[in-house]
Design a protein around this motif. Structure first.
Motif, PDB file in Angstrom:
ATOM      1  N   GLY A  98      60.723  74.913  49.046  1.00  0.00           N
ATOM      2  CA  GLY A  98      61.447  74.271  50.140  1.00  0.00           C
ATOM      3  C   GLY A  98      60.550  73.486  51.062  1.00  0.00           C
ATOM      4  O   GLY A  98      59.707  72.706  50.634  1.00  0.00           O
ATOM      5  N   LEU A  99      60.714  73.725  52.341  1.00  0.00           N
ATOM      6  CA  LEU A  99      59.978  72.973  53.353  1.00  0.00           C
ATOM      7  C   LEU A  99      58.534  73.417  53.492  1.00  0.00           C
ATOM      8  O   LEU A  99      57.761  72.781  54.209  1.00  0.00           O
ATOM      9  CB  LEU A  99      60.699  73.067  54.698  1.00  0.00           C
ATOM     10  CG  LEU A  99      62.102  72.455  54.706  1.00  0.00           C
ATOM     11  CD1 LEU A  99      62.789  72.697  56.039  1.00  0.00           C
ATOM     12  CD2 LEU A  99      62.041  70.967  54.394  1.00  0.00           C
ATOM     13  N   VAL A 100      58.141  74.530  52.871  1.00  0.00           N
ATOM     14  CA  VAL A 100      56.750  74.976  52.932  1.00  0.00           C
ATOM     15  C   VAL A 100      56.067  74.760  51.583  1.00  0.00           C
ATOM     16  O   VAL A 100      55.294  75.567  51.103  1.00  0.00           O
ATOM     17  CB  VAL A 100      56.624  76.451  53.389  1.00  0.00           C
ATOM     18  CG1 VAL A 100      56.955  76.584  54.844  1.00  0.00           C
ATOM     19  CG2 VAL A 100      57.463  77.359  52.526  1.00  0.00           C
ATOM     20  N   ALA A 101      56.379  73.640  50.959  1.00  0.00           N
ATOM     21  CA  ALA A 101      55.785  73.293  49.674  1.00  0.00           C
ATOM     22  C   ALA A 101      54.855  72.098  49.842  1.00  0.00           C
ATOM     23  O   ALA A 101      55.048  71.268  50.727  1.00  0.00           O
ATOM     24  CB  ALA A 101      56.883  72.953  48.664  1.00  0.00           C
ATOM     25  N   LEU A 108      46.474  74.855  53.956  1.00  0.00           N
ATOM     26  CA  LEU A 108      46.533  75.473  52.639  1.00  0.00           C
ATOM     27  C   LEU A 108      47.283  76.787  52.670  1.00  0.00           C
ATOM     28  O   LEU A 108      48.036  77.100  51.757  1.00  0.00           O
ATOM     29  CB  LEU A 108      45.124  75.668  52.084  1.00  0.00           C
ATOM     30  CG  LEU A 108      44.416  74.362  51.756  1.00  0.00           C
ATOM     31  CD1 LEU A 108      42.971  74.622  51.390  1.00  0.00           C
ATOM     32  CD2 LEU A 108      45.131  73.621  50.655  1.00  0.00           C
ATOM     33  N   ILE A 109      47.097  77.568  53.734  1.00  0.00           N
ATOM     34  CA  ILE A 109      47.863  78.805  53.871  1.00  0.00           C
ATOM     35  C   ILE A 109      49.339  78.472  53.988  1.00  0.00           C
ATOM     36  O   ILE A 109      50.181  79.102  53.371  1.00  0.00           O
ATOM     37  CB  ILE A 109      47.375  79.624  55.083  1.00  0.00           C
ATOM     38  CG1 ILE A 109      46.004  80.228  54.768  1.00  0.00           C
ATOM     39  CG2 ILE A 109      48.365  80.722  55.441  1.00  0.00           C
ATOM     40  CD1 ILE A 109      45.317  80.846  55.960  1.00  0.00           C
ATOM     41  N   HIS A 110      49.651  77.431  54.748  1.00  0.00           N
ATOM     42  CA  HIS A 110      51.033  76.986  54.898  1.00  0.00           C
ATOM     43  C   HIS A 110      51.634  76.651  53.539  1.00  0.00           C
ATOM     44  O   HIS A 110      52.760  76.999  53.239  1.00  0.00           O
ATOM     45  CB  HIS A 110      51.077  75.777  55.826  1.00  0.00           C
ATOM     46  CG  HIS A 110      52.411  75.120  55.908  1.00  0.00           C
ATOM     47  ND1 HIS A 110      53.443  75.652  56.622  1.00  0.00           N
ATOM     48  CD2 HIS A 110      52.865  73.970  55.365  1.00  0.00           C
ATOM     49  CE1 HIS A 110      54.491  74.858  56.515  1.00  0.00           C
ATOM     50  NE2 HIS A 110      54.167  73.827  55.753  1.00  0.00           N
ATOM     51  N   SER A 111      50.841  76.012  52.677  1.00  0.00           N
ATOM     52  CA  SER A 111      51.381  75.642  51.364  1.00  0.00           C
ATOM     53  C   SER A 111      51.572  76.855  50.481  1.00  0.00           C
ATOM     54  O   SER A 111      52.360  76.821  49.550  1.00  0.00           O
ATOM     55  CB  SER A 111      50.479  74.627  50.668  1.00  0.00           C
ATOM     56  OG  SER A 111      49.278  75.227  50.241  1.00  0.00           O
TER      57      SER A 111
END
Length: 164
Positions: free
Chosen positions: A116-119, A13-16
């Motif tokens: 981008g890639l962190v979505a 979730l933090i990553h998102s």
């Protein structure tokens, strides 16, 4: 074991929630420019279910379930997201903590939180009780070391709070 599952969930979730880069970035499903604010989705979305499964599909019996995490995404009409109820994102500090903020946009029935890639992409639908939900399946790996990694799938369900 539960602590490891919760840590994996929180890191996902933090990553998102990471990433403020507003530039269009190609991903496997399109570009960020294809996503825009949809007023129908503005409001507070509370996580009402989470499950983690062994393997690369979110099916069968989950190895971990949670029905009341208290985590909320507040999707605003300016395209910003405020995260509350998760690690380090309580209601008193989340407005000043970059880890508790993100951006969002929608394309049809898909909501993308992050860039981008962190979505993370969520599919909007209707739950059995008629409430509006967004769901996502996130595939990854877990283990105690790089040599001991196993596939997993995490299923998230957020419900748009009534009156939103």
């Amino acid at each position: 074991m539960k602590e490891r599952m919760v840590l994996i969930t929180l890191l996902t979730l933090i990553h998102s929630g990471c990433g403020d880069d507003k530039a269009s970035t190609d991903t496997t499903t399109g570009t960020d420019a294809e996503y825009a604010v949809n007023d129908e989705y503005v409001g507070d979305w509370t996580q009402t279910y989470f499950a983690q499964y062994d393997g690369d599909a979110c099916s069968g019996d989950p190895t971990f379930e949670e029905t009341d995490s208290g985590m909320t995404y507040t999707l605003s009409d300016d395209g910003s997201v405020l995260i509350s109820g998760s690690l380090g994102c309580d209601d008193t500090t989340n407005a000043s903590n970059e880890m508790c903020q993100s951006t969002w946009g929608a394309n049809g029935s898909t909501i993308r939180i992050g860039q981008g890639l962190v979505a993370t992409e969520f599919t909007v639908g209707t739950d059995t009780d008629g409430s509006t939900i967004m769901t996502s399946e996130v595939q990854g790996q877990y283990g105690s070391s790089q040599d001991d990694m196993s596939p997993m799938c995490q299923y998230y369900k957020f419900t748009l709070l009534a009156g939103e």
